[in-house]
Design an enzyme around this catalytic site. Structure first.
Site, short mmCIF file in Angstrom:
data_model
loop_
_atom_site.label_atom_id
_atom_site.label_comp_id
_atom_site.label_asym_id
_atom_site.label_seq_id
_atom_site.Cartn_x
_atom_site.Cartn_y
_atom_site.Cartn_z
N SER A 183 0.82 -1.20 0.00
CA SER A 183 0.00 0.00 0.00
C SER A 183 0.86 1.26 0.00
CB SER A 183 -0.93 -0.01 1.21
OG SER A 183 -1.69 1.17 1.29
N PHE A 186 2.36 2.12 -3.51
CA PHE A 186 1.41 2.70 -4.47
C PHE A 186 0.94 4.10 -4.04
CE2 PHE A 186 1.17 -1.67 -5.92
CZ PHE A 186 1.15 -1.50 -7.29
N HIS A 187 0.87 4.36 -2.75
CA HIS A 187 0.59 5.73 -2.30
C HIS A 187 1.71 6.67 -2.74
CE1 HIS A 187 -2.65 4.12 0.24
NE2 HIS A 187 -3.03 5.37 0.41
N GLU A 188 2.95 6.21 -2.61
CA GLU A 188 4.07 7.04 -3.02
C GLU A 188 4.07 7.27 -4.53
OE1 GLU A 188 7.43 9.39 -2.52
OE2 GLU A 188 6.12 8.53 -0.99
N LEU A 189 3.73 6.25 -5.31
CA LEU A 189 3.67 6.41 -6.76
C LEU A 189 2.62 7.44 -7.16
CD1 LEU A 189 4.03 2.77 -8.16
CD2 LEU A 189 5.66 4.65 -8.35
#
Length: 502
Positions: free
Chosen positions: A425, A428-431
């Site tokens: 998680s 994908f938050h960083e992306l």
């Protein structure tokens, strides 16, 4: 009406009154022919319906004594209203019968309906924020730019738009791989290798396009969110088909009816449906309510506009006029974070309502998708772990199905499995934030991973002190410490990057 040891008693109901005729109870007799005329005229269900009042009535009968109290009006039907007034809540009737908690006590607060308090909060919020909006407009004027939604410079984002359209190639590639393995053209290791190549390419290709194009932040976030959604769906499609093939080819089938087949129609429906977990068929609703869809779409437009108003009128001026929260006066940084917390909370709640309630329900209605539990009552979360399980049900189901339980089946302990799920998680938050900003400071990644110790801390506090402590810690980290701090950090890092580039 009689109250005696051989007759019945009149007990007040929970609402404060008792119907003497309804609550009349007579002892059963061995010979039904000996029943009195009044018993003969009473329906059986009426006589049976008051049997439940006998147990509570015994104490009152003892208090009432052995003497008989008869109605002056005579029969069971006459003078009922006057009898109610004369015999309801007699002094001998107990006013306190069982142990009860106050509605706002810690043991009963989550068992009560708070609809009235919710309405009060809505009224207060509307009144207070209307005054603040008027005061802000009088002091600063209209700060919303005319090119907030679209401008001539937005045309330079066409590579991102074309990239969004080209993402449909990857589900078709995954379908081709499944079709080849169904026809025995490729082996299982080759299938796994091809799916890995497809999913990794689906992520790196939009990242490359976004970093190469100097696009608007909103366009980049939209592309990365869509990229993450497609990636999660592709992983679920490949993993589920692999499991179905395993069950279909196993000698000891858990379900003999499991059969492996590939359908382009089911894949297309899955890619459009508001879910991240693939299955060959889904529960379906009977029809499309066009009027309902129109009303939800109107709400979507209204709340999206309100969200844009808060961003432009409040959040942007606060962020632009603030210093870096980690490179200035501590008290000043705390004041900026607290000032940003309220409008940021409103924007986040509007975003949640627009996407998880309005948009996903509109999409489900148009596709006749039946399971619409896209979120649970996360606002009542008793710990940080409860919040992550309830606020985004599609992602939570995907994590449990394709990350957490596969880790447990490979004999990975529970705590490392939870850390792995949060790690996926966090990436994908960083992306979704770092790629559109063009910088990788890992603030979003660290913010998500910081939730792991909070999960165990709030679970301990919930068991030790009760549910309210964990709920308060969740709201504090959610409203004040978490998101406003990340907004300030990313904004100032982005401004510093642009200043360095210029």
């Amino acid at each position: 009406m009689e109250i005696s040891d051989s007759g019945g008693v009149t007990m007040p109901t929970e609402n404060g009154g008792a119907d003497l005729d309804t609550l009349r109870h007579r002892k059963p007799r061995s010979d039904s022919s000996e029943a009195s005329p009044s018993d003969a005229g009473a329906p059986a269900e009426l006589r049976d319906g008051v049997d439940s009042a006998v147990n509570d009535a015994q104490g009152t009968a003892n208090l009432a004594g052995e003497n008989e109290i008869r109605e002056s009006g005579g029969g069971g039907g006459g003078g009922g209203g006057e009898a109610d007034l004369r015999y309801t809540y007699r002094p001998s009737v107990p006013a306190h019968r069982r142990v009860r908690e106050s509605p706002l006590s810690s043991d009963a607060i989550f068992k009560q309906s708070h609809a009235g308090l919710f309405n009060l909060c809505v009224v207060v919020l509307v009144a207070v924020n209307s005054r603040l909006i008027i005061e802000n407009l009088m002091k600063y004027g209209w700060l919303i730019r005319t090119d907030f939604w679209f401008s001539s410079t937005s045309l330079r984002d066409w590579p991102l738009f074309m990239c969004c359209l080209s993402l449909s190639i990857f589900p078709l590639a995954a379908f081709t791989v499944e079709k080849l393995v169904l026809q025995k053209f490729i082996s299982e290791p080759v299938v796994i290798f091809l799916h890995v190549i497809i999913t990794m390419t689906e992520v790196f290709y939009p990242v490359y396009v976004t970093l190469r194009c100097d696009s608007a932040f909103l366009s980049g976030v939209t592309l990365m969110l869509l990229t993450c959604i497609v990636w999660l769906k592709l992983v679920s499609y490949a993993h589920t088909n692999y499991d179905i093939r395993t069950l279909a080819n196993s000698a000891d089938k858990a379900n003999p009816e499991v059969s492996y087949y590939v359908s382009l129609k089911s894949l297309a429906y899955f890619m459009l449906a508001p879910t991240l977990c693939y299955q060959p068929s889904y529960p379906r609703s009977p029809c499309i309510r066009k009027g309902w869809v129109a009303r939800q779409f109107a709400k979507l437009v209204i709340f999206t506009g309100f969200m844009g108003f808060i961003i432009e009128q409040y959040i942007n001026p606060i962020v632009r006029n603030s210093k870096h929260p980690l490179k200035g006066d501590l008290l000043y940084g705390i004041e900026r974070v607290l000032k940003l917390s309220v409008p940021n909370l409103y924007v986040w709640l509007c975003m949640f309502y627009c996407f998880f309630h309005l948009w996903l329900n509109i999409l489900a209605e148009l596709l006749c998708f039946g399971d619409r539990e896209f979120y649970k009552d996360w606002w009542n979360a008793k710990s940080v772990g409860d919040y992550w399980r309830m606020w985004n049900t599609p992602v939570h189901k995907w994590m449990v199905r394709h990350v957490y339980f596969p880790c447990l089946r490979r004999n990975i302990p529970k705590v490392p499995a939870i850390i792995i799920a949060f790690l996926v998680s966090a990436v994908f938050h960083e992306l979704c934030i770092a790629v559109p900003c063009g910088l990788f400071k890992l603030w979003a990644f660290l913010g998500i991973m910081f939730q792991v110790p909070l999960v165990f801390i709030t679970n301990y506090l919930q068991e030790r002190f009760g549910s309210m402590v964990g709920n308060m810690i969740f709201w504090f980290t959610f409203c004040i410490f978490g998101q406003p701090m990340c907004v300030l950090l990313y904004y100032h890092d982005l401004m510093n990057r642009k200043g360095t580039m210029s």
